[in-house]
Design an enzyme around this catalytic site. Structure first.
Site: not given
Ligand code: CMC
Length: 371
Positions: A257, A308
């Site tokens: 998140h 989710d």
């Molecule tokens: N699986 C694997 N690695 C992850 C995940 C995940 N679900 N989420 C974050 N990471 C890793 C990411 O790869 C990154 O690693 P590194 O620093 O080595 O590159 C680190 O954690 C930081 O993640 P980020 O992508 O920079 O985080 P963000 O704030 O940009 O993204 C997010 C947040 C929700 C988009 C992301 O966690 C994600 O893609 N999750 C999976 C999709 C998901 O479940 N979305 C629903 C969000 S909650 C409900 C809503 O609001 O809709």
């Protein structure tokens, strides 16, 4: 100029609708734990739009208004019949139908506060009917008209199946709606606010928000979680599947998140519901698989489940088609989007940030024949 990728940590507006402070989510000051335990979705709608809980008569009045406006124009049903019903995602259908709905509201572009409040009621009332009508039509069935005597959660399930739902399903669905209703400046809510800050209309704001929610990094994640659970298939397969995904640096949907780093406070409610409902359906494997994924991924990566993750097995247990999970998120989040839209109108300023330019330097125009 310096940039912040994804606007992380940027405070882009003030809002009284909901807050995330110290990992605690509140709607207008009420903690989500209390609301999930005690409130009906309609009470939450009133709270988000009015900043306080309703008195009994006010709640009855809101319910009556939602019931009164829950039918959708026959033109929308006819249009939906012409959609390529079996080859489109219900979120695409919903986005299109909500946009069309604006065509049949003579007051769509009237910007007075009262007119916008009425549009909010109409949209909240009609969105469940649109989702369930689409679902029925693509199954080759007649749409089920809304029942005015049922509450919001019960009526949705009724319109989906044509049968009056059991109390346990209604309570679980109501709780899921409450948990998804608002979430500060998430991507779709920001989209809605950006859209209406140009003084565009409410229908455009909700249409834009649905487009943003559709993506798998936002609302689309719940459907993606169920797809993963199906692919894994059994508790024994969890470990090899997740380890391989970690090794390949794949994203595990339903985890992580932007704001919560110590866990999403909504997830525990959905986890509890998943346990209860999967026991009732005799399909505990979905819950057991989810718990195993959660334990493994959390201990390996320190990334926790979001709203989710467990909602996937909850909706599956309620017998809901997997591609309707995100439209259901939209049905609930419409209440929050509308609260933010009305708030934006009440104190509007165009939202227009800047971009740091990283394109080519000064170029000299070369006539076409000389390139
Ligand atoms: N699986 C694997 N690695 C992850 C995940 C995940 N679900 N989420 C974050 N990471 C890793 C990411 O790869 C990154 O690693 P590194 O620093 O080595 O590159 C680190 O954690 C930081 O993640 P980020 O992508 O920079 O985080 P963000 O704030 O940009 O993204 C997010 C947040 C929700 C988009 C992301 O966690 C994600 O893609 N999750 C999976 C999709 C998901 O479940 N979305 C629903 C969000 S909650 C409900 C809503 O609001 O809709």
């Amino acid at each position: 100029m310096s940039t912040t990728r994804g606007l992380e940590g940027i405070v882009a507006t003030t809002s009284s609708v909901s807050s995330i402070i110290d990992n605690v989510l509140t709607y207008q000051g009420y903690e989500i734990d209390d609301l999930a335990e005690h409130a009906s979705f309609e009470e939450v709608v009133f709270l988000l739009w009015n900043g306080r809980l309703p008195k009994e008569s006010e709640l009855e009045n809101l319910k009556a208004q939602l019931a009164e406006h829950s039918d959708i124009p026959s033109e929308i049903i006819e249009q939906m019949k012409s959609y390529p019903l079996n080859s489109i995602h219900p979120m695409a259908a919903l986005r299109t139908a909500i946009s069309s709905l604006g065509l049949y509201d003579a007051e769509a572009d009237v910007m007075e506060e009262e007119a916008n409040q009425l549009k909010a009621i109409k949209l909240q009332a009609k969105i469940p009917t649109i989702v369930t009508t689409f679902s029925r039509l693509r199954e080759g069935k007649e749409p089920v008209s809304p029942r005015k005597d049922l509450g919001f959660a019960a009526n949705f399930l009724y319109m989906l199946t044509g049968e009056e739902p059991e109390e346990i399903s209604v309570n679980a669905f109501n709780k899921a709606l409450v948990l998804h209703a608002d979430h500060e400046l998430n991507a779709s809510t920001f989209t809605a606010r950006v859209c209406v800050a140009t003084l565009s209309d409410v229908y455009s704001g909700i249409t834009a928000a649905i487009g943003a929610l559709k993506g798998p990094l936002h609302g689309g994640a719940n459907e993606a979680v169920m797809k993963m659970l199906n692919e894994i298939g059994s508790v024994e397969n969890v470990e090899p599947y997740i380890r391989k995904a970690i090794d390949n640096k794949e994203k595990i949907m339903g985890f992580g998140h932007r704001v919560y780093k110590n866990g999403d406070p909504r997830a525990k409610h959905l986890k509890e519901m998943s346990k209860k409902l999967t026991e009732i359906t005799g399909e505990s494997k979905w819950y057991e698989m989810s718990v195993k994924i959660d334990e493994l991924f959390t201990s390996e990566k320190g990334i926790l489940p979001n709203v989710d993750f467990y909602s996937a097995s909850v909706y599956h247990s309620l017998g809901i088609d997997h591609d309707l999970f995100t439209p259901i998120f939209a049905v609930s989040r419409t209440s929050g989007w509308l609260a933010h839209i009305l708030e934006q109108y009440s104190n509007n300023r165009l939202i227009r940030p800047r971009a740091e330019y990283n394109g080519p330097g000064k170029q000299v125009y070369i006539p076409l024949e000389k390139r």
